[in-house]
Design an enzyme around this catalytic site. Structure first.
Site, PDB file in Angstrom:
ATOM      1  N   ASP A  35       0.312  -1.104  -0.531  1.00  0.00           N
ATOM      2  CA  ASP A  35      -0.211  -0.021   0.045  1.00  0.00           C
ATOM      3  C   ASP A  35       0.593   1.321   0.426  1.00  0.00           C
ATOM      4  O   ASP A  35       2.004   1.137   0.445  1.00  0.00           O
ATOM      5  CB  ASP A  35      -0.556  -0.401   1.377  1.00  0.00           C
ATOM      6  CG  ASP A  35      -0.060   0.091   2.249  1.00  0.00           C
ATOM      7  OD1 ASP A  35       0.420  -0.664   2.711  1.00  0.00           O
ATOM      8  OD2 ASP A  35      -0.242   1.019   3.283  1.00  0.00           O
ATOM      9  N   GLU A  93      -0.094  -1.367   5.776  1.00  0.00           N
ATOM     10  CA  GLU A  93       0.938  -0.779   6.506  1.00  0.00           C
ATOM     11  C   GLU A  93       1.399   0.554   6.874  1.00  0.00           C
ATOM     12  O   GLU A  93       1.427   0.421   8.159  1.00  0.00           O
ATOM     13  CB  GLU A  93       2.759  -0.997   6.029  1.00  0.00           C
ATOM     14  CG  GLU A  93       3.840  -0.942   6.863  1.00  0.00           C
ATOM     15  CD  GLU A  93       4.407   0.286   7.251  1.00  0.00           C
ATOM     16  OE1 GLU A  93       4.861   0.436   7.958  1.00  0.00           O
ATOM     17  OE2 GLU A  93       3.481   0.971   6.077  1.00  0.00           O
TER      18      GLU A  93
END
Ligand SMILES: [Zn+2]
Length: 426
Positions: free
Chosen positions: A95, A189
């Protein structure tokens, strides 16, 4: 070999690293803070599926995207490597940060950067080496940026591309001894959830490395320990026209608590290095009820506990002047300094140090004023220090990466396999 490459190996890996990186950054994988599923956004699954396909093409037949959006795969060790049961993990996150626009990334490669100001085509975005000391030293490098109105996504697609290129190289060169490598690409994350649903037992590695750092040579085995504190003040709301002697304004009390905290020390804007802080980052509410959200950070757990105690004491002292008001203090642990989980296995950091040196780079050891997937993974039982990626100015439209440094990180992946095949019995 051009001087900007750290080794012949890095130069050989560079075209593959770049091609992968450019592919990955064009997929919008921005995570979203209000998460109702894992991953928080569907774009992360698009990248996950592409990575599974590419891992299988490289010969990692068991590559799969699990039900929570984690990509996992195995590169079996060579017979002269450390073998089964001693697998080493390689981890990066798919991400990108919700803090800057992440949709429609159009990467630009500035070949043989001349060391001057880089003006990007959109939004008037300028990368000025005078204001960016890291960029100033990269003349001669090939620099990748966005087009100026989005982040680039080097955080952490540089790490993903480096692991992919390093692992593909190892898979194509069975004559290079290696331990079994387990690959893990995590979602979410950036919203603090990368480790949450990570299946450590099935991952089956003795230790792992995140590639999620920045400057060439960085090796981090120490992060902040982190608490979130949510302070809720309950007052008494009354019509302000008839409030005399009755109104207890929760908002005013919340503001007094913030004002009573130290402001010339113990704040993010006044601390560096190993100093911690108490950081109020959001205040909401009204006269009846007000909420202040804090993050508390320190490298030392006892110091962190003292910051928490100071915050509670300050809140209670302010409230002592107003017995009709009430305060609720909700403390949540976010992550712990990974260091204490790594001290019992010094060989984990030592192997990374040896791999970075084998690439001709002097390791830079600095604690991270933040956390990584590795902070929580280390606490959960998988010791996971962090390695550089060559990306810079994260979470901004000025984000950039050096191809030469990304290639060096991919080469470190290859060297890490070599080091563990040699010292794997340690
Ligand atoms: Zn990152």
């Amino acid at each position: 070999m051009p001087a900007s490459y750290t080794s012949e190996l890095a130069q050989e890996l560079a075209p593959d690293v770049l091609a992968r990186f450019l592919r990955y950054v064009q997929i919008d994988t921005q995570s979203r803070r209000e998460r109702t599923s894992s991953p928080s956004t569907p774009g992360q699954l698009d990248l996950g599926r592409l990575l599974v396909e590419e891992l299988r093409e490289a010969g990692l037949d068991d590559a799969r995207l699990d039900e929570n959006g984690y990509v996992v795969a195995t590169l079996p060790g060579t017979s002269d490597g450390a073998g089964e049961g001693r697998a080493i993990g390689l981890i990066a996150h798919m991400d990108t940060s919700p803090d800057a626009p992440g949709h429609g990334v159009e990467p630009i490669v500035h070949l043989k950067y001349d060391g001057g100001v880089l003006s990007l085509p959109r939004a008037g975005t300028v990368l000025d080496p005078a204001a960016m000391p890291e960029l100033a030293g990269k003349a001669g490098h090939d620099i990748v940026t966005s087009s100026g109105d989005t982040l680039l996504g080097a955080d952490d697609k540089a790490g993903v591309a480096e692991i992919m290129a390093g692992v593909a190289h190892l898979a194509a060169h069975p004559e290079l001894p290696r331990p079994t490598l387990r690959i893990g690409f995590t979602p979410d994350e950036e919203i603090g959830e990368g480790a949450t649903l990570f299946d450590i037992p099935s991952f089956g590695a003795r230790c792992a490395y995140t590639l999620d750092g920045s400057d060439l040579g960085e090796l981090q085995d120490e992060t902040f320990s982190a608490l979130e504190v949510i302070l809720t003040v309950h007052g008494v709301a009354v019509h302000p026209g008839w409030a005399v002697g009755k109104l207890v304004n929760a908002l005013r009390l919340a503001a007094q608590i913030v004002a009573a905290l130290p402001s010339d020390t113990l704040t993010p804007e006044t601390t560096t290095g190993r100093e911690g802080f108490i950081h109020p980052h959001e205040i909401t509410g009204d006269a009846a009820q007000a909420q202040v959200r804090f993050i508390l950070r320190d490298f030392d757990d006892d110091a962190l506990e003292r910051h928490r105690a100071l915050l509670e004491r300050t809140a209670k002292e302010v409230l002592a002047s107003e017995p009709r008001a009430r305060v609720e203090i909700d403390v949540r642990e976010q992550y712990r300094n990974m260091r204490r989980f790594l001290t019992s296995m010094p060989e984990v950091t030592a192997a990374a140090e040896a791999a970075i040196r084998a690439e001709g780079i002097e390791p830079i050891r600095q604690p991270i004023r933040g956390g990584t997937d590795g902070s929580r993974l280390s606490e959960m039982g998988l010791p996971t220090p962090n390695i550089f990626t060559g990306g810079h100015e994260y979470h901004s439209v000025r984000e950039w990466a050096s191809l030469q440094e990304m290639a060096a990180a991919a080469a470190v992946v290859v060297r890490l396999a070599e080091v563990w095949s040699r010292d794997g019995d340690g």
